[in-house]
Design a protein around this motif. Structure first.
Motif, short mmCIF file in Angstrom:
data_model
loop_
_atom_site.label_atom_id
_atom_site.label_comp_id
_atom_site.label_asym_id
_atom_site.label_seq_id
_atom_site.Cartn_x
_atom_site.Cartn_y
_atom_site.Cartn_z
N LEU A 24 -8.22 -8.10 -0.49
CA LEU A 24 -7.40 -9.23 -0.22
C LEU A 24 -6.56 -9.86 -1.21
O LEU A 24 -5.35 -10.25 -0.87
CB LEU A 24 -8.45 -10.47 0.05
N PHE A 25 -6.67 -9.62 -2.48
CA PHE A 25 -5.93 -10.15 -3.43
C PHE A 25 -5.08 -8.79 -3.96
O PHE A 25 -3.76 -9.17 -4.03
CB PHE A 25 -6.69 -10.32 -4.71
N LEU A 26 -5.44 -7.57 -3.86
CA LEU A 26 -4.56 -6.40 -4.41
C LEU A 26 -4.13 -5.87 -3.31
O LEU A 26 -4.17 -4.72 -3.07
CB LEU A 26 -5.33 -5.72 -5.07
N ASP A 27 -3.40 -6.60 -2.35
CA ASP A 27 -2.94 -6.38 -0.89
C ASP A 27 -1.72 -5.40 -0.92
O ASP A 27 -1.41 -4.67 -0.02
CB ASP A 27 -2.76 -7.24 0.09
N ARG A 28 -1.02 -5.32 -2.11
CA ARG A 28 0.15 -4.17 -2.26
C ARG A 28 -0.31 -3.01 -2.68
O ARG A 28 1.04 -2.09 -2.57
CB ARG A 28 1.25 -5.22 -3.24
N ILE A 29 -1.28 -2.75 -2.97
CA ILE A 29 -1.63 -1.25 -3.85
C ILE A 29 -1.38 -0.31 -2.43
O ILE A 29 -0.46 0.68 -2.93
CB ILE A 29 -3.10 -1.10 -4.07
N PRO A 30 -1.82 -0.51 -1.41
CA PRO A 30 -1.29 0.63 -0.36
C PRO A 30 0.12 1.05 -0.21
O PRO A 30 0.52 2.25 -0.18
CB PRO A 30 -2.07 0.27 1.08
N GLN A 31 0.79 -0.34 -0.51
CA GLN A 31 2.39 -0.21 -0.34
C GLN A 31 2.95 0.62 -1.34
O GLN A 31 3.98 1.39 -1.41
CB GLN A 31 3.19 -1.60 -0.22
N ALA A 32 2.37 0.23 -2.89
CA ALA A 32 2.73 0.91 -3.88
C ALA A 32 2.54 2.65 -3.69
O ALA A 32 3.40 3.33 -3.98
CB ALA A 32 1.84 0.56 -5.02
N ALA A 33 1.34 3.00 -3.35
CA ALA A 33 1.31 4.43 -2.99
C ALA A 33 2.35 5.14 -2.05
O ALA A 33 2.88 6.16 -2.30
CB ALA A 33 -0.21 4.82 -2.45
N GLU A 34 2.50 4.16 -0.92
CA GLU A 34 3.67 4.79 -0.04
C GLU A 34 4.96 4.83 -0.55
O GLU A 34 5.56 5.58 -0.61
CB GLU A 34 3.51 3.77 1.20
N LEU A 35 5.19 4.01 -1.44
CA LEU A 35 6.77 3.80 -1.82
C LEU A 35 6.71 5.02 -3.02
O LEU A 35 7.82 5.57 -2.94
CB LEU A 35 6.75 2.24 -2.55
N PHE A 36 5.88 5.25 -3.75
CA PHE A 36 5.90 6.18 -4.73
C PHE A 36 6.11 7.57 -4.15
O PHE A 36 6.80 8.34 -4.27
CB PHE A 36 4.90 6.32 -5.79
N ALA A 37 5.27 7.76 -3.17
CA ALA A 37 5.34 9.16 -2.43
C ALA A 37 6.49 9.14 -1.55
O ALA A 37 7.32 10.23 -1.74
CB ALA A 37 4.29 9.09 -1.57
N ALA A 38 6.97 8.00 -0.83
CA ALA A 38 8.26 8.14 -0.08
C ALA A 38 9.42 8.60 -1.01
O ALA A 38 10.25 9.14 -0.64
CB ALA A 38 8.46 6.77 0.51
N ALA A 39 9.62 7.95 -2.18
CA ALA A 39 10.42 8.07 -3.17
C ALA A 39 10.83 9.65 -3.34
O ALA A 39 11.97 10.05 -3.30
CB ALA A 39 10.42 7.44 -4.59
N VAL A 40 9.74 10.44 -3.57
CA VAL A 40 9.76 11.64 -3.58
C VAL A 40 10.18 12.56 -2.22
O VAL A 40 11.15 13.38 -2.23
CB VAL A 40 8.39 12.30 -4.09
N HIS A 41 9.37 12.39 -1.33
CA HIS A 41 9.69 12.80 -0.08
C HIS A 41 11.13 12.57 0.55
O HIS A 41 11.67 13.57 1.09
CB HIS A 41 8.78 12.35 0.98
#
Length: 213
Positions: free
Chosen positions: A67-84
């Motif tokens: 609930l508080f660390l709600d941006r973590i899934p976005q962090a994983a997505e952004l890092f992976a998308a930057a490479v892809h």
């Protein structure tokens, strides 16, 4: 942040409403955590304040810490998308450097630099369960990045992902400590940018040495 809103506007109505509900729950939870402390607030109280059921809260956030660390899934997505999604002639590290600097320029929550972040850091530091979840989240981001680097054909993707995440985390933590100490945000942001540049230059040099470049 404007790019995020533009992408949300392109989503089907049902998906937009789900995202709005998720954000409302997270915002309500963050307000309660800031007021009373993370460990003193229950999921049932968050649900009641957000006007939803506890089951709905858990549908969006499997763990209270999320609930508080709600941006973590976005962090994983952004890092992976930057490479892809990088340009054909762009290296993964160049794409990741560009992402890190863009997040800082946009004042994105994942940049870790801004007026509102000292409150965020204090809440995390006051809660053992949040601190533990942060460590797990860092590992989740690292795994997502390693998978993206492997798909890109990077030599030793696990090692490069570990080094990249460690470098980013080190810059992030240094800036967090300075903000908690009361250093001016503009000064911290300027130094944050310089340290990111130094970190990625070191990573690129290390990768070149390892590959014989």
């Amino acid at each position: 942040m404007n790019d995020e809103r533009a992408r949300d506007d392109e989503l089907p109505l049902r998906e937009r409403k789900k995202r709005e509900t998720r954000q409302r729950i997270s915002d309500v939870a963050t307000g309660l955590f800031a007021e009373r402390g993370f460990d003193a607030v229950t999921v049932a109280e968050v649900a009641r304040a957000a006007g939803v059921s506890p089951m709905t809260v858990f549908n969006y956030f499997p763990r209270k810490e999320d609930l508080f660390l709600d941006r973590i899934p976005q962090a994983a997505e952004l890092f992976a998308a930057a490479v892809h999604d990088r340009a054909p002639d762009e290296s993964p590290l160049t794409a990741l450097r560009r992402l890190a600097l863009r997040l800082l320029d946009e004042g994105h929550p994942l940049s870790g630099v801004g007026e509102r972040f000292p409150r965020f850091y204090r809440i995390v530091l006051a809660s053992p369960s949040l601190r533990s979840r942060v460590r797990e989240c860092v590992e989740e981001v690292e795994r997502a990045l390693a998978a993206a680097l492997a798909a890109a054909g990077t030599a030793d993707p696990q090692l490069l992902a570990a080094l990249t995440v460690a470098a980013y985390r080190t810059v992030f933590v240094t800036s967090a400590r300075r903000l908690l100490a009361g250093d001016p945000v503009a000064e911290v942001a300027r130094d944050h940018r310089a340290r990111l540049a130094t970190a990625f230059t070191a990573l690129e040099r290390a990768e070149g040495t390892a590959s014989g470049g």
